[in-house]
Design a protein around this motif. Structure first.
Motif, short mmCIF file in Angstrom:
data_model
loop_
_atom_site.label_atom_id
_atom_site.label_comp_id
_atom_site.label_asym_id
_atom_site.label_seq_id
_atom_site.Cartn_x
_atom_site.Cartn_y
_atom_site.Cartn_z
N LEU A 162 35.36 57.45 49.80
CA LEU A 162 36.14 56.38 49.18
C LEU A 162 35.37 55.69 48.07
O LEU A 162 34.17 55.45 48.17
N VAL A 163 36.10 55.36 47.00
CA VAL A 163 35.62 54.53 45.89
C VAL A 163 36.57 53.34 45.79
O VAL A 163 37.79 53.49 45.99
N GLY A 164 36.06 52.16 45.49
CA GLY A 164 36.90 50.98 45.47
C GLY A 164 37.08 50.36 44.11
O GLY A 164 36.20 50.44 43.25
N LEU A 165 38.24 49.74 43.91
CA LEU A 165 38.53 48.90 42.76
C LEU A 165 38.89 47.51 43.26
O LEU A 165 39.58 47.37 44.27
N GLY A 166 38.46 46.49 42.54
CA GLY A 166 38.75 45.11 42.93
C GLY A 166 39.87 44.51 42.11
O GLY A 166 40.64 45.21 41.45
N LEU A 167 39.94 43.18 42.15
CA LEU A 167 40.95 42.43 41.41
C LEU A 167 40.28 41.39 40.54
O LEU A 167 39.18 40.92 40.83
N VAL A 168 40.98 41.00 39.47
CA VAL A 168 40.59 39.87 38.63
C VAL A 168 41.85 39.02 38.40
O VAL A 168 42.96 39.55 38.40
N PRO A 169 41.70 37.71 38.21
CA PRO A 169 42.87 36.84 37.99
C PRO A 169 43.32 36.88 36.53
O PRO A 169 42.93 36.05 35.71
N LEU A 170 44.16 37.84 36.19
CA LEU A 170 44.57 38.07 34.80
C LEU A 170 45.17 36.82 34.16
O LEU A 170 45.04 36.62 32.95
N GLN A 171 45.79 35.96 34.96
CA GLN A 171 46.43 34.76 34.41
C GLN A 171 45.43 33.72 33.93
O GLN A 171 45.82 32.75 33.27
N HIS A 172 44.15 33.91 34.21
CA HIS A 172 43.10 32.99 33.80
C HIS A 172 42.03 33.76 33.02
O HIS A 172 40.98 34.11 33.56
N PRO A 173 42.29 34.03 31.74
CA PRO A 173 41.38 34.90 30.97
C PRO A 173 39.93 34.45 30.97
O PRO A 173 39.02 35.29 30.96
N GLY A 174 39.69 33.14 31.00
CA GLY A 174 38.33 32.65 30.96
C GLY A 174 37.51 32.98 32.19
O GLY A 174 36.28 32.83 32.18
N LEU A 175 38.16 33.41 33.26
CA LEU A 175 37.48 33.72 34.51
C LEU A 175 37.24 35.21 34.71
O LEU A 175 36.55 35.62 35.66
N LEU A 176 37.77 36.03 33.82
CA LEU A 176 37.80 37.46 34.09
C LEU A 176 36.42 38.10 34.10
O LEU A 176 36.13 38.96 34.94
N VAL A 177 35.57 37.74 33.17
CA VAL A 177 34.24 38.36 33.12
C VAL A 177 33.46 38.05 34.39
O VAL A 177 32.83 38.94 35.00
N GLU A 178 33.51 36.81 34.82
CA GLU A 178 32.80 36.40 36.04
C GLU A 178 33.26 37.23 37.24
O GLU A 178 32.44 37.72 38.03
N ILE A 179 34.57 37.40 37.40
CA ILE A 179 35.09 38.11 38.56
C ILE A 179 34.92 39.61 38.42
O ILE A 179 34.69 40.32 39.41
N LEU A 180 35.01 40.13 37.21
CA LEU A 180 34.70 41.54 36.98
C LEU A 180 33.27 41.85 37.41
O LEU A 180 33.00 42.85 38.10
N GLU A 181 32.34 41.00 37.02
CA GLU A 181 30.94 41.20 37.40
C GLU A 181 30.76 41.09 38.90
O GLU A 181 29.96 41.82 39.50
N HIS A 182 31.52 40.19 39.53
CA HIS A 182 31.46 40.09 40.99
C HIS A 182 31.89 41.41 41.62
O HIS A 182 31.25 41.92 42.55
N ALA A 183 33.00 41.98 41.13
CA ALA A 183 33.51 43.23 41.69
C ALA A 183 32.52 44.37 41.52
O ALA A 183 32.23 45.11 42.47
N VAL A 184 31.99 44.51 40.32
CA VAL A 184 31.17 45.68 40.00
C VAL A 184 29.71 45.50 40.41
O VAL A 184 29.12 46.38 41.06
N LEU A 185 29.13 44.38 40.02
CA LEU A 185 27.69 44.20 40.22
C LEU A 185 27.35 43.68 41.62
O LEU A 185 26.29 44.04 42.16
N GLU A 186 28.20 42.84 42.20
CA GLU A 186 27.90 42.29 43.52
C GLU A 186 28.52 43.11 44.65
O GLU A 186 27.89 43.30 45.69
N CYS A 187 29.75 43.58 44.45
CA CYS A 187 30.43 44.31 45.52
C CYS A 187 30.30 45.82 45.40
O CYS A 187 30.71 46.55 46.31
N GLY A 188 29.77 46.32 44.29
CA GLY A 188 29.57 47.75 44.13
C GLY A 188 30.83 48.55 43.90
O GLY A 188 30.86 49.76 44.15
#
Length: 336
Positions: free
Chosen positions: A114-140
């Motif tokens: 299994l490989v996973g994909l996460g979510l980002v809150p698209l309705q809040h553009p200013g938060l996307l980079v932070e949550i993208l990094e959480h998904a990829v760099l912190e959660c793998g």
């Protein structure tokens, strides 16, 4: 290895969290779903989810079905019902982080499958980079799943530029999977909300990406479009004509059809002739196996459906797994 890039996991505790944090917002969202889908479709969908609940939540059952289907690896993303595009900033961040963590926990039980994909809150553009990094760099996770639109945010929105840039820099996959359709009650019967709504939303969202020049500015983006990209690939000639004829449609450097070869598409188009056309316009190296596991609008036999299209051994092997092996970042838990 046969790799299915379009498979979902349901996260019941996440829905419970949202209901608890914002019951009024959750209730209003349910009313909108009723408007968009109609009562009979919501009832049928509820029964379908109940019937397939174990497939959506239980790891052992997922692996069992994968073995039956001849799928070696799944790329698993949260059910699009977990987007909650109406959520305010604080709740949206909590939801996305929890979705990323829960998805990472699910795939950790079978890291070779299994490989996973996460979510980002698209309705809040200013938060996307932070949550993208959480998904990829912190959660793998290998990337994130996004909808076609959220609130006032279209994929052409200038506020998304930092997100696109960071996704390209990280080599993160962005899986475009609509949920719902803004045509609302026009599609509230015959299950048109899905059968027509989903491919419509795909076509609109991809057109925003293409015509706005996002793919020119970020050539390293790895965008996978669910449902074969919806209606756009089969009617791309009209987009090219508009690009030539209309000055306001000239926001991209090249004819729109050329950008189909800069995107990736899953194979879930339900018709061998449409699949062959998608390969013709996008290229055999841009199509990936997809099933929409385990929903009823998906395929119970994605490998068999692909082979039924009689594409030839080389193209078939590429779509079954070779293309995905070249696309996925090596940091993810498995490399197909």
């Amino acid at each position: 290895m046969n790799t299915d890039v379009h498979a979902h996991v349901l996260l019941p505790s996440l829905q419970g969290l949202v209901q608890e944090r914002d019951p009024d917002g959750f209730r209003a969202a349910g009313e909108l779903e009723l408007l968009r889908n109609g009562g009979p479709s919501l009832a049928a969908s509820g029964a379908m989810i109940q019937e397939r609940f174990t497939r959506l939540t239980d790891l052992a059952e997922r692996l069992r079905v994968m073995d039956v289907q001849g799928v070696d690896v799944q790329v698993v993303s949260p059910s699009p019902s977990h987007y909650y595009p109406w959520a305010g900033e604080r709740l949206a961040v909590e939801v996305a982080r929890e979705a990323n963590r829960l998805t990472a926990d699910h795939i950790a039980g079978a890291p070779d499958r299994l490989v996973g994909l996460g979510l980002v809150p698209l309705q809040h553009p200013g938060l996307l980079v932070e949550i993208l990094e959480h998904a990829v760099l912190e959660c793998g996770l290998a990337g994130v799943e996004i909808s076609s639109t959220a609130g006032d945010v279209e994929l052409s929105d200038e506020r998304l530029e930092p997100f696109w840039a960071r996704a390209a820099e990280l080599g993160a996959v962005v899986f475009l999977h609509p949920f719902g359709c803004t045509l609302d009650e026009r599609l509230d019967r015959f299950y048109l909300s899905n059968t027509v709504g989903q491919p419509t939303e795909n076509a609109v969202a991809l057109s925003h990406l293409i015509f706005s020049g996002v793919l020119d500015r970020h050539p390293g983006l790895k965008v996978i479009a669910a449902h074969g990209g919806g209606y756009l690939p089969t009617y791309i000639g009209r987009s090219d004509h508009a690009w030539r004829a209309r000055p306001e449609a000239h926001g991209c450097a090249d004819p729109p059809s050329s950008y189909l070869r800069r995107l990736w598409f899953d194979s879930l188009v339900h018709d061998p002739a449409v699949l062959r056309h998608l390969i013709e316009v996008a290229g055999a190296d841009r199509v990936l196996l997809g099933s929409d596991y385990p929903f009823d609008m998906g395929s119970e036999d994605p490998v068999g459906d692909l082979r039924a299209a009689a594409l030839g051994a080389e193209v078939e092997a590429a779509i079954l797994g070779g293309n995905t092996a070249a696309l996925l970042p090596t940091r993810s838990g498995v490399r197909p």
